[in-house]
Write an enzyme that holds these catalytic residues in place. Structure first.
Site, short mmCIF file in Angstrom:
data_model
loop_
_atom_site.label_atom_id
_atom_site.label_comp_id
_atom_site.label_asym_id
_atom_site.label_seq_id
_atom_site.Cartn_x
_atom_site.Cartn_y
_atom_site.Cartn_z
N CYS A 7 0.87 2.43 6.44
CA CYS A 7 0.68 1.05 5.99
C CYS A 7 -0.78 0.68 6.23
O CYS A 7 -1.63 1.58 6.36
CB CYS A 7 1.66 0.09 6.66
SG CYS A 7 1.48 -0.06 8.45
N ASN A 10 -0.75 -0.20 10.79
CA ASN A 10 0.07 0.65 11.67
C ASN A 10 0.60 -0.12 12.89
O ASN A 10 0.81 0.46 13.96
CB ASN A 10 -0.69 1.91 12.11
CG ASN A 10 0.17 3.00 12.74
OD1 ASN A 10 -0.28 3.75 13.61
ND2 ASN A 10 1.41 3.11 12.34
N CYS A 12 2.95 -2.99 12.04
CA CYS A 12 4.16 -3.69 11.55
C CYS A 12 5.08 -2.74 10.78
O CYS A 12 6.12 -2.32 11.30
CB CYS A 12 3.78 -4.88 10.67
SG CYS A 12 2.81 -6.13 11.52
N ARG A 13 4.73 -2.40 9.55
CA ARG A 13 5.68 -1.70 8.69
C ARG A 13 5.85 -0.21 9.01
O ARG A 13 6.98 0.28 9.15
CB ARG A 13 5.27 -1.87 7.22
CG ARG A 13 5.37 -3.28 6.73
CD ARG A 13 4.62 -3.49 5.43
NE ARG A 13 3.17 -3.37 5.62
CZ ARG A 13 2.28 -3.40 4.66
NH1 ARG A 13 2.68 -3.51 3.41
NH2 ARG A 13 0.99 -3.30 4.93
N ASP A 126 3.78 -7.07 3.21
CA ASP A 126 3.16 -7.15 4.52
C ASP A 126 3.71 -8.38 5.25
O ASP A 126 3.51 -9.50 4.79
CB ASP A 126 1.65 -7.29 4.30
CG ASP A 126 0.88 -7.14 5.58
OD1 ASP A 126 1.50 -7.26 6.66
OD2 ASP A 126 -0.33 -6.92 5.51
P1 4NP Z 1 0.98 -3.48 8.71
O1 4NP Z 1 0.64 -5.03 8.85
O2 4NP Z 1 0.06 -2.91 7.67
O3 4NP Z 1 2.41 -3.48 8.26
O4 4NP Z 1 0.80 -2.87 10.08
C1 4NP Z 1 -0.65 -5.52 9.08
C2 4NP Z 1 -1.13 -5.64 10.36
C3 4NP Z 1 -2.39 -6.16 10.57
C4 4NP Z 1 -3.17 -6.55 9.50
C5 4NP Z 1 -2.69 -6.41 8.23
C6 4NP Z 1 -1.43 -5.88 8.01
N1 4NP Z 1 -4.45 -7.11 9.71
O5 4NP Z 1 -5.06 -7.57 8.73
O6 4NP Z 1 -4.95 -7.10 10.83
#
Ligand code: 4NP
Length: 156
Positions: A7, A10, A12-13, A126
């Protein structure tokens, strides 16, 4: 088989996808067939544990999150058999490496290609900016898709 879930951050998803896939593989008695990892296309959260909301939803469902965030690296294209992205932006980031070989490109899939309820929407959204509802919705989406992904891989 080595599977890498990807993702953006790294936190959340993709950590959920890693944990859920491991959980489903263990339930199916297939844990020894897979090495599973996850990473982010971005490095902002490298070294951090998963987001507290990710940890909460994983705990509610009894799946174990094991690792801290890391950024995708080129060598992952060689090290993994399957690279499973959460959304189309992740795919375009992965494919933006200019000298990518066709056999590396062929390893990249979208998780929701395996979602029986995707209905043409191939992105796991997201959940970062939303509340806990978004994390539960994402959990369900990942679980449905990961189950189909697992079932699509023949036993050795
Ligand atoms: P992920 O979610 O891609 O599912 O881990 C996010 C976590 C942090 C950010 C964006 C998406 N961020 O912009 O910091």
């Amino acid at each position: 088989m080595k599977i890498l879930f990807v993702c953006l951050g790294n936190i959340c998803r993709s950590p959920l996808a890693e944990a859920i896939f491991n959980h489903l593989a263990a339930q199916a008695g297939r844990a020894n067939e897979f090495i599973v990892d996850s990473c982010g296309t971005g490095g902002w959260h490298a070294g951090e544990p998963p987001d507290p909301r990710t940890r909460a939803v994983a705990q509610q469902h009894g799946v174990a999150l094991k690792r801290r965030a890391r950024q995708f690296q080129r060598t992952d294209f060689n090290d993994f058999d399957l690279i499973v992205a959460m959304d189309r932006e992740n795919v375009s980031d992965l494919l933006s490496f200019s000298t990518l070989k066709p056999e590396h490109r062929a390893k990249v899939k979208l998780l929701r290609e395996f979602d029986p309820q995707a209905d043409g929407n191939l992105d796991v959204p997201d959940p970062w900016y939303g509340g806990p509802d978004g994390f539960e919705r994402v959990y369900q989406m990942i679980e449905r898709s990961a189950k189909e992904l697992l079932d699509s891989i023949p036993r050795p």
